[in-house]
Design a protein around this motif. Structure first.
Motif, PDB file in Angstrom:
ATOM      1  N   MET A   1       0.768  -1.096   0.000  1.00 41.52           N
ATOM      2  CA  MET A   1       0.000   0.000   0.000  1.00 41.52           C
ATOM      3  C   MET A   1       0.791   1.128   0.000  1.00 41.52           C
ATOM      4  O   MET A   1       0.971   1.840   0.790  1.00 41.52           O
ATOM      5  N   LYS A   2       1.346   1.353  -0.818  1.00 45.29           N
ATOM      6  CA  LYS A   2       2.205   2.337  -0.940  1.00 45.29           C
ATOM      7  C   LYS A   2       1.601   3.562  -1.257  1.00 45.29           C
ATOM      8  O   LYS A   2       1.831   4.064  -2.209  1.00 45.29           O
ATOM      9  N   ASN A   3       0.840   3.956  -0.587  1.00 44.93           N
ATOM     10  CA  ASN A   3       0.116   5.029  -1.045  1.00 44.93           C
ATOM     11  C   ASN A   3       1.017   6.125  -1.115  1.00 44.93           C
ATOM     12  O   ASN A   3       1.388   6.500  -1.094  1.00 44.93           O
ATOM     13  N   SER A   4       1.206   6.967  -1.068  1.00 43.32           N
ATOM     14  CA  SER A   4       2.168   7.792  -1.560  1.00 43.32           C
ATOM     15  C   SER A   4       2.487   6.951  -2.569  1.00 43.32           C
ATOM     16  O   SER A   4       3.404   6.569  -2.924  1.00 43.32           O
ATOM     17  N   LEU A   5       1.446   6.503  -2.765  1.00 40.43           N
ATOM     18  CA  LEU A   5       1.177   5.442  -3.537  1.00 40.43           C
ATOM     19  C   LEU A   5       1.716   4.338  -2.814  1.00 40.43           C
ATOM     20  O   LEU A   5       1.210   3.311  -2.860  1.00 40.43           O
ATOM     21  N   GLY A   6       2.845   4.492  -2.199  1.00 45.26           N
ATOM     22  CA  GLY A   6       3.284   3.415  -1.424  1.00 45.26           C
ATOM     23  C   GLY A   6       2.449   3.328  -0.268  1.00 45.26           C
ATOM     24  O   GLY A   6       2.152   2.304   0.270  1.00 45.26           O
ATOM     25  N   ILE A   8      -0.466   3.731  -0.023  1.00 47.26           N
ATOM     26  CA  ILE A   8      -1.712   3.081  -0.331  1.00 47.26           C
ATOM     27  C   ILE A   8      -1.672   1.684   0.069  1.00 47.26           C
ATOM     28  O   ILE A   8      -2.563   1.149   0.613  1.00 47.26           O
ATOM     29  N   LEU A   9      -0.628   1.036  -0.283  1.00 46.77           N
ATOM     30  CA  LEU A   9      -0.599  -0.336   0.017  1.00 46.77           C
ATOM     31  C   LEU A   9      -0.430  -0.587   1.436  1.00 46.77           C
ATOM     32  O   LEU A   9      -0.894  -1.547   1.953  1.00 46.77           O
ATOM     33  N   ILE A  10       0.299   0.272   2.006  1.00 47.64           N
ATOM     34  CA  ILE A  10       0.583   0.056   3.371  1.00 47.64           C
ATOM     35  C   ILE A  10      -0.642   0.072   4.185  1.00 47.64           C
ATOM     36  O   ILE A  10      -0.837  -0.657   5.088  1.00 47.64           O
ATOM     37  N   ALA A  11      -1.462   0.963   3.912  1.00 47.16           N
ATOM     38  CA  ALA A  11      -2.628   1.030   4.716  1.00 47.16           C
ATOM     39  C   ALA A  11      -3.420  -0.174   4.528  1.00 47.16           C
ATOM     40  O   ALA A  11      -4.032  -0.651   5.416  1.00 47.16           O
ATOM     41  N   ALA A  12      -3.455  -0.679   3.397  1.00 45.59           N
ATOM     42  CA  ALA A  12      -4.281  -1.835   3.191  1.00 45.59           C
ATOM     43  C   ALA A  12      -3.754  -2.980   3.919  1.00 45.59           C
ATOM     44  O   ALA A  12      -4.475  -3.759   4.478  1.00 45.59           O
ATOM     45  N   ALA A  13      -2.447  -3.126   3.902  1.00 41.90           N
ATOM     46  CA  ALA A  13      -1.906  -4.280   4.545  1.00 41.90           C
ATOM     47  C   ALA A  13      -2.218  -4.316   5.983  1.00 41.90           C
ATOM     48  O   ALA A  13      -2.642  -5.296   6.517  1.00 41.90           O
ATOM     49  N   ALA A  14      -1.923  -3.199   6.659  1.00 44.01           N
ATOM     50  CA  ALA A  14      -2.155  -3.253   8.056  1.00 44.01           C
ATOM     51  C   ALA A  14      -3.562  -3.125   8.433  1.00 44.01           C
ATOM     52  O   ALA A  14      -3.968  -3.574   9.440  1.00 44.01           O
ATOM     53  N   ILE A  15      -4.290  -2.496   7.683  1.00 42.62           N
ATOM     54  CA  ILE A  15      -5.680  -2.347   8.033  1.00 42.62           C
ATOM     55  C   ILE A  15      -6.296  -3.685   8.059  1.00 42.62           C
ATOM     56  O   ILE A  15      -7.337  -3.880   8.581  1.00 42.62           O
ATOM     57  N   THR A  16      -5.694  -4.571   7.439  1.00 42.26           N
ATOM     58  CA  THR A  16      -6.096  -5.920   7.473  1.00 42.26           C
ATOM     59  C   THR A  16      -7.314  -6.239   6.725  1.00 42.26           C
ATOM     60  O   THR A  16      -8.158  -5.461   6.592  1.00 42.26           O
ATOM     61  N   ILE A  17      -7.373  -7.425   6.427  1.00 43.15           N
ATOM     62  CA  ILE A  17      -8.433  -7.894   5.624  1.00 43.15           C
ATOM     63  C   ILE A  17      -9.650  -8.074   6.419  1.00 43.15           C
ATOM     64  O   ILE A  17      -9.630  -8.754   7.339  1.00 43.15           O
ATOM     65  N   HIS A 224       3.040   2.818   8.303  1.00 35.59           N
ATOM     66  CA  HIS A 224       3.870   2.308   7.219  1.00 35.59           C
ATOM     67  C   HIS A 224       5.141   1.665   7.751  1.00 35.59           C
ATOM     68  O   HIS A 224       5.566   0.622   7.258  1.00 35.59           O
ATOM     69  N   ARG A 225       5.712   2.308   8.735  1.00 38.56           N
ATOM     70  CA  ARG A 225       6.951   1.766   9.299  1.00 38.56           C
ATOM     71  C   ARG A 225       6.680   0.446  10.026  1.00 38.56           C
ATOM     72  O   ARG A 225       7.493  -0.482   9.972  1.00 38.56           O
ATOM     73  N   LEU A 226       5.566   0.375  10.713  1.00 34.51           N
ATOM     74  CA  LEU A 226       5.191  -0.832  11.439  1.00 34.51           C
ATOM     75  C   LEU A 226       5.125  -2.032  10.518  1.00 34.51           C
ATOM     76  O   LEU A 226       5.623  -3.112  10.828  1.00 34.51           O
ATOM     77  N   HIS A 227       4.535  -1.848   9.356  1.00 33.96           N
ATOM     78  CA  HIS A 227       4.347  -2.957   8.432  1.00 33.96           C
ATOM     79  C   HIS A 227       5.427  -3.020   7.360  1.00 33.96           C
ATOM     80  O   HIS A 227       5.344  -3.825   6.435  1.00 33.96           O
ATOM     81  N   GLN A 238      10.002  13.378   4.424  1.00 34.08           N
ATOM     82  CA  GLN A 238       9.671  12.863   3.091  1.00 34.08           C
ATOM     83  C   GLN A 238       8.224  12.355   3.048  1.00 34.08           C
ATOM     84  O   GLN A 238       7.511  12.558   2.057  1.00 34.08           O
ATOM     85  N   PHE A 239       7.813  11.710   4.130  1.00 34.48           N
ATOM     86  CA  PHE A 239       6.441  11.219   4.186  1.00 34.48           C
ATOM     87  C   PHE A 239       5.453  12.387   4.146  1.00 34.48           C
ATOM     88  O   PHE A 239       4.435  12.346   3.446  1.00 34.48           O
ATOM     89  N   TRP A 240       5.770  13.433   4.889  1.00 37.61           N
ATOM     90  CA  TRP A 240       4.919  14.616   4.864  1.00 37.61           C
ATOM     91  C   TRP A 240       4.853  15.205   3.457  1.00 37.61           C
ATOM     92  O   TRP A 240       3.802  15.660   2.991  1.00 37.61           O
TER      93      TRP A 240
END
Length: 372
Positions: A1-6, A8-17, A224-227, A238-240
């Motif tokens: 989930m790389k939201n920052s595009l990155g 994006i993914l990240i959130a999805a991953a941790a947000i869990t299914i 993002h860092r957690l996952h 950079q994230f900001w």
């Protein structure tokens, strides 16, 4: 989930299914099990992110391999897989007794999900403890991130857990949720414009959580860092930068939250600030109970639920904490603190100046104001 595009993914991953199993003891939905309605064509343009921006995002964030897209006039950002699921997500047939919890990521979604589910299910703490929140309260658009999430998991334990959840879900959220026969509880980070139109048409209940961006940004960064879906070399500044440029998952933040705020007076919408909810949990519990039609709730029930949701207890709750998709011992549920005054320690003077101007600019055309 790389939201920052990155991101994006990240959130999805941790947000869990979110699988959508609901409590078997829950009363069956009063809505028909099958409703035949003509499907609508997805009404918004879906365009690829600028190639140079896309490459930078793919470099800084791990997860999606095919890149990202921007959706609609506000250019909400998602992994490219959104194109595959856009029409399905838009055409779910909502029911009058559905309860949705919506928000921009890291805005108190998990807290509100648990609060809502327990009130609606007669404070069934046994089921809440033994069945994960992801099962009880499905994450609607997780399918958009599913393949990238699995691809981004490098360790076998996380892969097995993700595969188990995928099997339990049985398909995209709009298909899985359509097959739930009991009362449905649905979590989403989609803005109102991308949610199924049937949600408002059928007057399903929607609780929208808003949180001060100062804290959202910090929480999303650590998410993002957690996952580990963001390279270690990406620091907070950079994230900001990505967040300010609307290059993180489900952004733009301001478009998202303003859509929620614009719906605040709809009879089937309850707009809440995370800061108010955490400041007075008993009051928030009573407010939500009234909104979802819980006719009787005792003081003892209110106090027990408030204690259950207390951040120190909540962080230890394995049914809501998504450590199975994490590669560290850190918690998906962080400090839960709100910075009503001052700034989180991650902010430098230079970033503070930029964020203050960013907030001032985006509040100029709205009466939206965060609790002080």
């Amino acid at each position: 989930m790389k939201n920052s595009l990155g991101i994006i993914l990240i959130a999805a991953a941790a947000i869990t299914i979110a699988s959508g199993g609901n409590n078997p003891s829950t009363s069956r939905s009063t809505a028909p099990n099958t409703t035949r309605e003509t499907k609508s064509t997805f009404p918004y343009n879906i365009t690829a992110v600028d190639p140079d921006v896309n490459q930078q995002l793919l470099k800084d964030f791990t997860g999606p391999k095919a890149g990202f897209v921007q959706v609609g006039p506000s250019k909400y950002i998602f992994p490219q897989t959104f194109k595959k699921h856009a029409e399905g997500l838009y055409n779910l047939q909502s029911r009058p007794d559905d309860i949705w919890v919506a928000s921009f990521p890291r805005s108190g979604t998990t807290l509100m999900q648990e609060l809502v589910w327990l009130i609606a299910n007669d404070f069934d703490y046994t089921t809440a403890q033994n069945k994960s929140l992801d099962e009880r309260f499905p994450f609607y658009e997780f399918c958009v991130l599913i393949h990238d999430t699995i691809a981004g998991r490098e360790d076998e334990d996380s892969k097995k857990f993700a595969e188990k959840l995928l099997k339990m879900i049985g398909g995209p959220g709009y298909e899985h949720i359509s097959n739930i026969k009991t009362k449905r509880f649905i979590k989403t980070h989609l803005p109102f414009s991308l949610m199924p139109p049937s949600v408002m048409k059928k007057k399903a209940k929607v609780i929208y959580m808003a949180r001060n961006p100062k804290d959202v940004i910090v929480s999303f960064y650590y998410f993002h860092r957690l996952h580990r879906t963001m390279r270690n070399s990406v620091d907070f500044k950079q994230f900001w930068d990505y967040f300010e440029k609307d290059l993180v998952n489900w952004s733009p933040y301001w478009s998202h939250i303003k859509e929620g705020y614009a719906r605040r007076n709809e009879p089937n919408v309850l707009f809440l600030y995370y800061e108010d909810v955490t400041k007075d949990l008993p009051l928030a519990i009573q407010k939500v109970a009234k909104f979802i039609g819980k006719k009787t709730i005792t003081e003892e029930q209110v106090q027990k639920l408030a204690e259950h949701l207390n951040i120190e207890n909540f962080r230890k709750n394995t049914a809501v904490n998504q450590q199975n998709l994490s590669k560290t011992d850190n918690s998906f549920i962080r400090s839960g603190k709100s910075t009503l005054k001052g700034w989180p320690k991650e902010y430098t003077d230079e970033i503070i100046s930029r964020v203050e101007m960013w907030i001032e600019k985006n509040l100029a055309d709205t009466t939206l104001r965060f609790p002080q």
